[in-house]
Design an enzyme around this catalytic site. Structure first.
Site, mmCIF file in Angstrom:
data_model
loop_
_atom_site.group_PDB
_atom_site.id
_atom_site.type_symbol
_atom_site.label_atom_id
_atom_site.label_comp_id
_atom_site.label_asym_id
_atom_site.label_seq_id
_atom_site.Cartn_x
_atom_site.Cartn_y
_atom_site.Cartn_z
ATOM 1 N N ASP A 100 53.257 132.997 23.963
ATOM 2 C CA ASP A 100 53.065 133.618 22.861
ATOM 3 C C ASP A 100 54.389 133.486 22.202
ATOM 4 O OD1 ASP A 100 53.184 135.370 20.799
ATOM 5 O OD2 ASP A 100 52.837 137.341 21.966
ATOM 6 N N LYS A 134 55.118 135.089 10.198
ATOM 7 C CA LYS A 134 56.387 135.444 10.683
ATOM 8 C C LYS A 134 57.435 134.434 10.579
ATOM 9 C CE LYS A 134 54.111 138.541 14.093
ATOM 10 N NZ LYS A 134 54.426 139.693 13.736
ATOM 11 N N GLN A 150 57.422 135.516 18.043
ATOM 12 C CA GLN A 150 58.818 136.021 17.781
ATOM 13 C C GLN A 150 59.803 135.056 18.008
ATOM 14 O OE1 GLN A 150 59.311 138.537 15.843
ATOM 15 N NE2 GLN A 150 57.272 139.605 16.229
HETATM 16 N N1 PMP Z 1 52.726 138.697 19.689
HETATM 17 C C1 PMP Z 1 53.958 139.155 19.545
HETATM 18 C C2 PMP Z 1 55.128 138.873 20.388
HETATM 19 C C3 PMP Z 1 54.019 139.708 18.135
HETATM 20 O O1 PMP Z 1 55.371 140.112 17.669
HETATM 21 C C4 PMP Z 1 52.724 139.512 17.280
HETATM 22 C C5 PMP Z 1 53.080 140.301 15.917
HETATM 23 N N2 PMP Z 1 53.758 141.498 15.820
HETATM 24 C C6 PMP Z 1 51.653 139.112 17.633
HETATM 25 C C7 PMP Z 1 51.593 138.619 18.965
HETATM 26 C C8 PMP Z 1 50.353 139.044 16.876
HETATM 27 O O2 PMP Z 1 50.386 138.413 15.541
HETATM 28 P P1 PMP Z 1 49.618 138.645 14.589
HETATM 29 O O3 PMP Z 1 49.327 139.849 14.185
HETATM 30 O O4 PMP Z 1 50.277 137.820 13.384
HETATM 31 O O5 PMP Z 1 48.393 137.934 14.875
#
Ligand code: PMP
Length: 397
Positions: free
Chosen positions: A191, A217, A194
């Protein structure tokens, strides 16, 4: 000014935007790419023979190429456009789960995952009677790789970990994590939500099997994200959603599926947002990833030193080399109270569990206050946060 929204005034104060881990602001170029698409190119892609459809298709596919180069994937067939990290992970959990997970199998995740990298695996496990194994982490926020090594068994089917923790800022040693998993013949999903805007990502160097991130992001619009998957593995997975575009031939008796990556892109994609993602990659490359990394490193060290002088501050996540995020509490004050008072002084931070409740349980706290950075964050922003904290600390203690 690259980021028009940063000129906003909040309750008579200039906006100090420190909620970049939730979403980054968008530079002018990205906003223009999006509006230009709707002003000059809007049409549905892939199926059209007319001018607009052909142009839009070319631009959409050019961004796929751009993403491939940005993360150094071996082929553009390995780049699937999704709505974001959450959808990318759900896609893999659902399809990998259907294909490879059986009763008694195990999926390894870490204790510092976002709910998006926990719940999809729980759903996939529940379907077949598989279970999660969890890598613990230290008080500083460092994963325990010895325990990780010991979690593998003949039933381990996949490892899913984040590259950078959205709550602790820890940069996990994902290359090593992948190496250990591959030693057991187990694939790894990372994932990268970040990480993608804060460091160069080379999926072939990391050796990972899947890498997921969200456009919003990394200065791109909301509504677009990426799933990178190794071609060989993506080919072994069944489709995720059925619909237009993902098929080769449909009859009522039998449907055959399109080739990669279209097999995983059912329906009309968010074409304008994808073009915005292309503009965001251009933006990052024009600033230079190396200079973004240097800037954010200096900012982190400045911010940690400065905030450490605030009385009664407690930090959560102090791993060496951490990136992008500072989580803290003021004494036992509720994070929501700190966030609300900061907001009144123009400082935007996030408060709460940040979709990482297991991290809060690990520390026995209800949540944290999180200040998070982007390439446009300045030492003046940190000074404003510092001054605001000095002002509100006596009110809450
Ligand atoms: N994984 C991490 C580490 C995140 O910080 C986030 C968003 N806060 C997500 C997954 C989910 O991302 P999204 O809401 O853009 O799908």
């Amino acid at each position: 000014m690259d980021f028009p929204i940063l000129d906003t005034q909040v309750y008579g104060h200039p906006l100090v935007y420190l909620d970049n881990a939730a979403t980054t602001q968008k530079p002018q170029q990205v906003i223009e790419a999006l509006t230009n698409y709707y002003l000059t190119l809007n049409s549905n892609i892939h199926r059209g023979t007319h001018y607009l459809a052909t142009q839009a298709t070319e631009r959409y596919e050019a961004v796929r190429q751009q993403v491939q180069q940005f993360i150094h994937a071996a082929s553009n067939k390995e780049i699937v456009f999704t709505r974001g990290t959450t959808e990318s992970i759900n896609l893999v959990a659902a399809t990998f789960g259907r294909q490879f997970l059986h009763k008694g199998d195990e999926v390894i995740v870490s204790g510092m995952e976002h709910h998006s990298n926990i719940v999809p695996w729980q759903l996939a496990c529940e379907q077949v009677g598989a279970r999660l194994r969890v890598i613990p982490f230290s008080d500083e926020g460092v994963l325990d790789l010895e325990v990780y090594r010991s979690l593998f068994s003949t039933r381990t089917r996949l490892v899913a970990v984040n590259h950078v923790s959205n709550t602790l800022g820890t940069v996990n040693p994902v290359k090593e994590i992948v190496g250990i998993a591959h030693g057991h013949g187990v694939p790894v999903l990372i994932d990268g939500a970040q990480a993608i805007a804060h460091m160069p990502v080379d999926v072939q160097d990391l050796g990972c099997d899947f890498y997921c991130f969200s456009g919003h992001k990394m200065y791109a619009p909301m509504g677009v994200g990426v799933l990178y998957g190794r071609e060989e593995l993506l080919n072994q997975l069944p489709p995720y959603q059925g619909g237009g575009e993902m098929i080769k031939d449909v009859t009522f008796e039998k449907t055959t599926y399109n080739e990669l990556p279209y097999k995983f892109e059912a329906g009309t994609p968010s074409v304008g947002d994808v073009l915005g993602l292309g503009a965001a990659i251009d933006f990052i490359q024009s600033r230079g990833m190396d200079s973004i990394v240097r800037h954010e490193e200096q900012l982190m060290s400045y911010a940690m030193d400065r905030l450490a002088t605030v009385p009664n501050i407690r930090f959560f996540g102090t791993a060496p080399g951490k990136v992008g995020v500072i989580s803290f509490l003021l004494g036992n004050a509720h994070p929501y109270d700190v966030g609300t008072l900061l907001d009144k002084l123009g400082v935007a931070v996030r408060t709460g569990h940040h979709c990482t409740q297991p991290i809060m349980d690990r520390y026995g706290i209800p949540g944290t206050v999180r200040a998070s950075f982007a390439c446009y964050t300045t030492t003046a922003d940190i000074d404003a946060l510092h001054a605001a904290l000095l002002r509100i600390e006596p009110m809450l203690m």
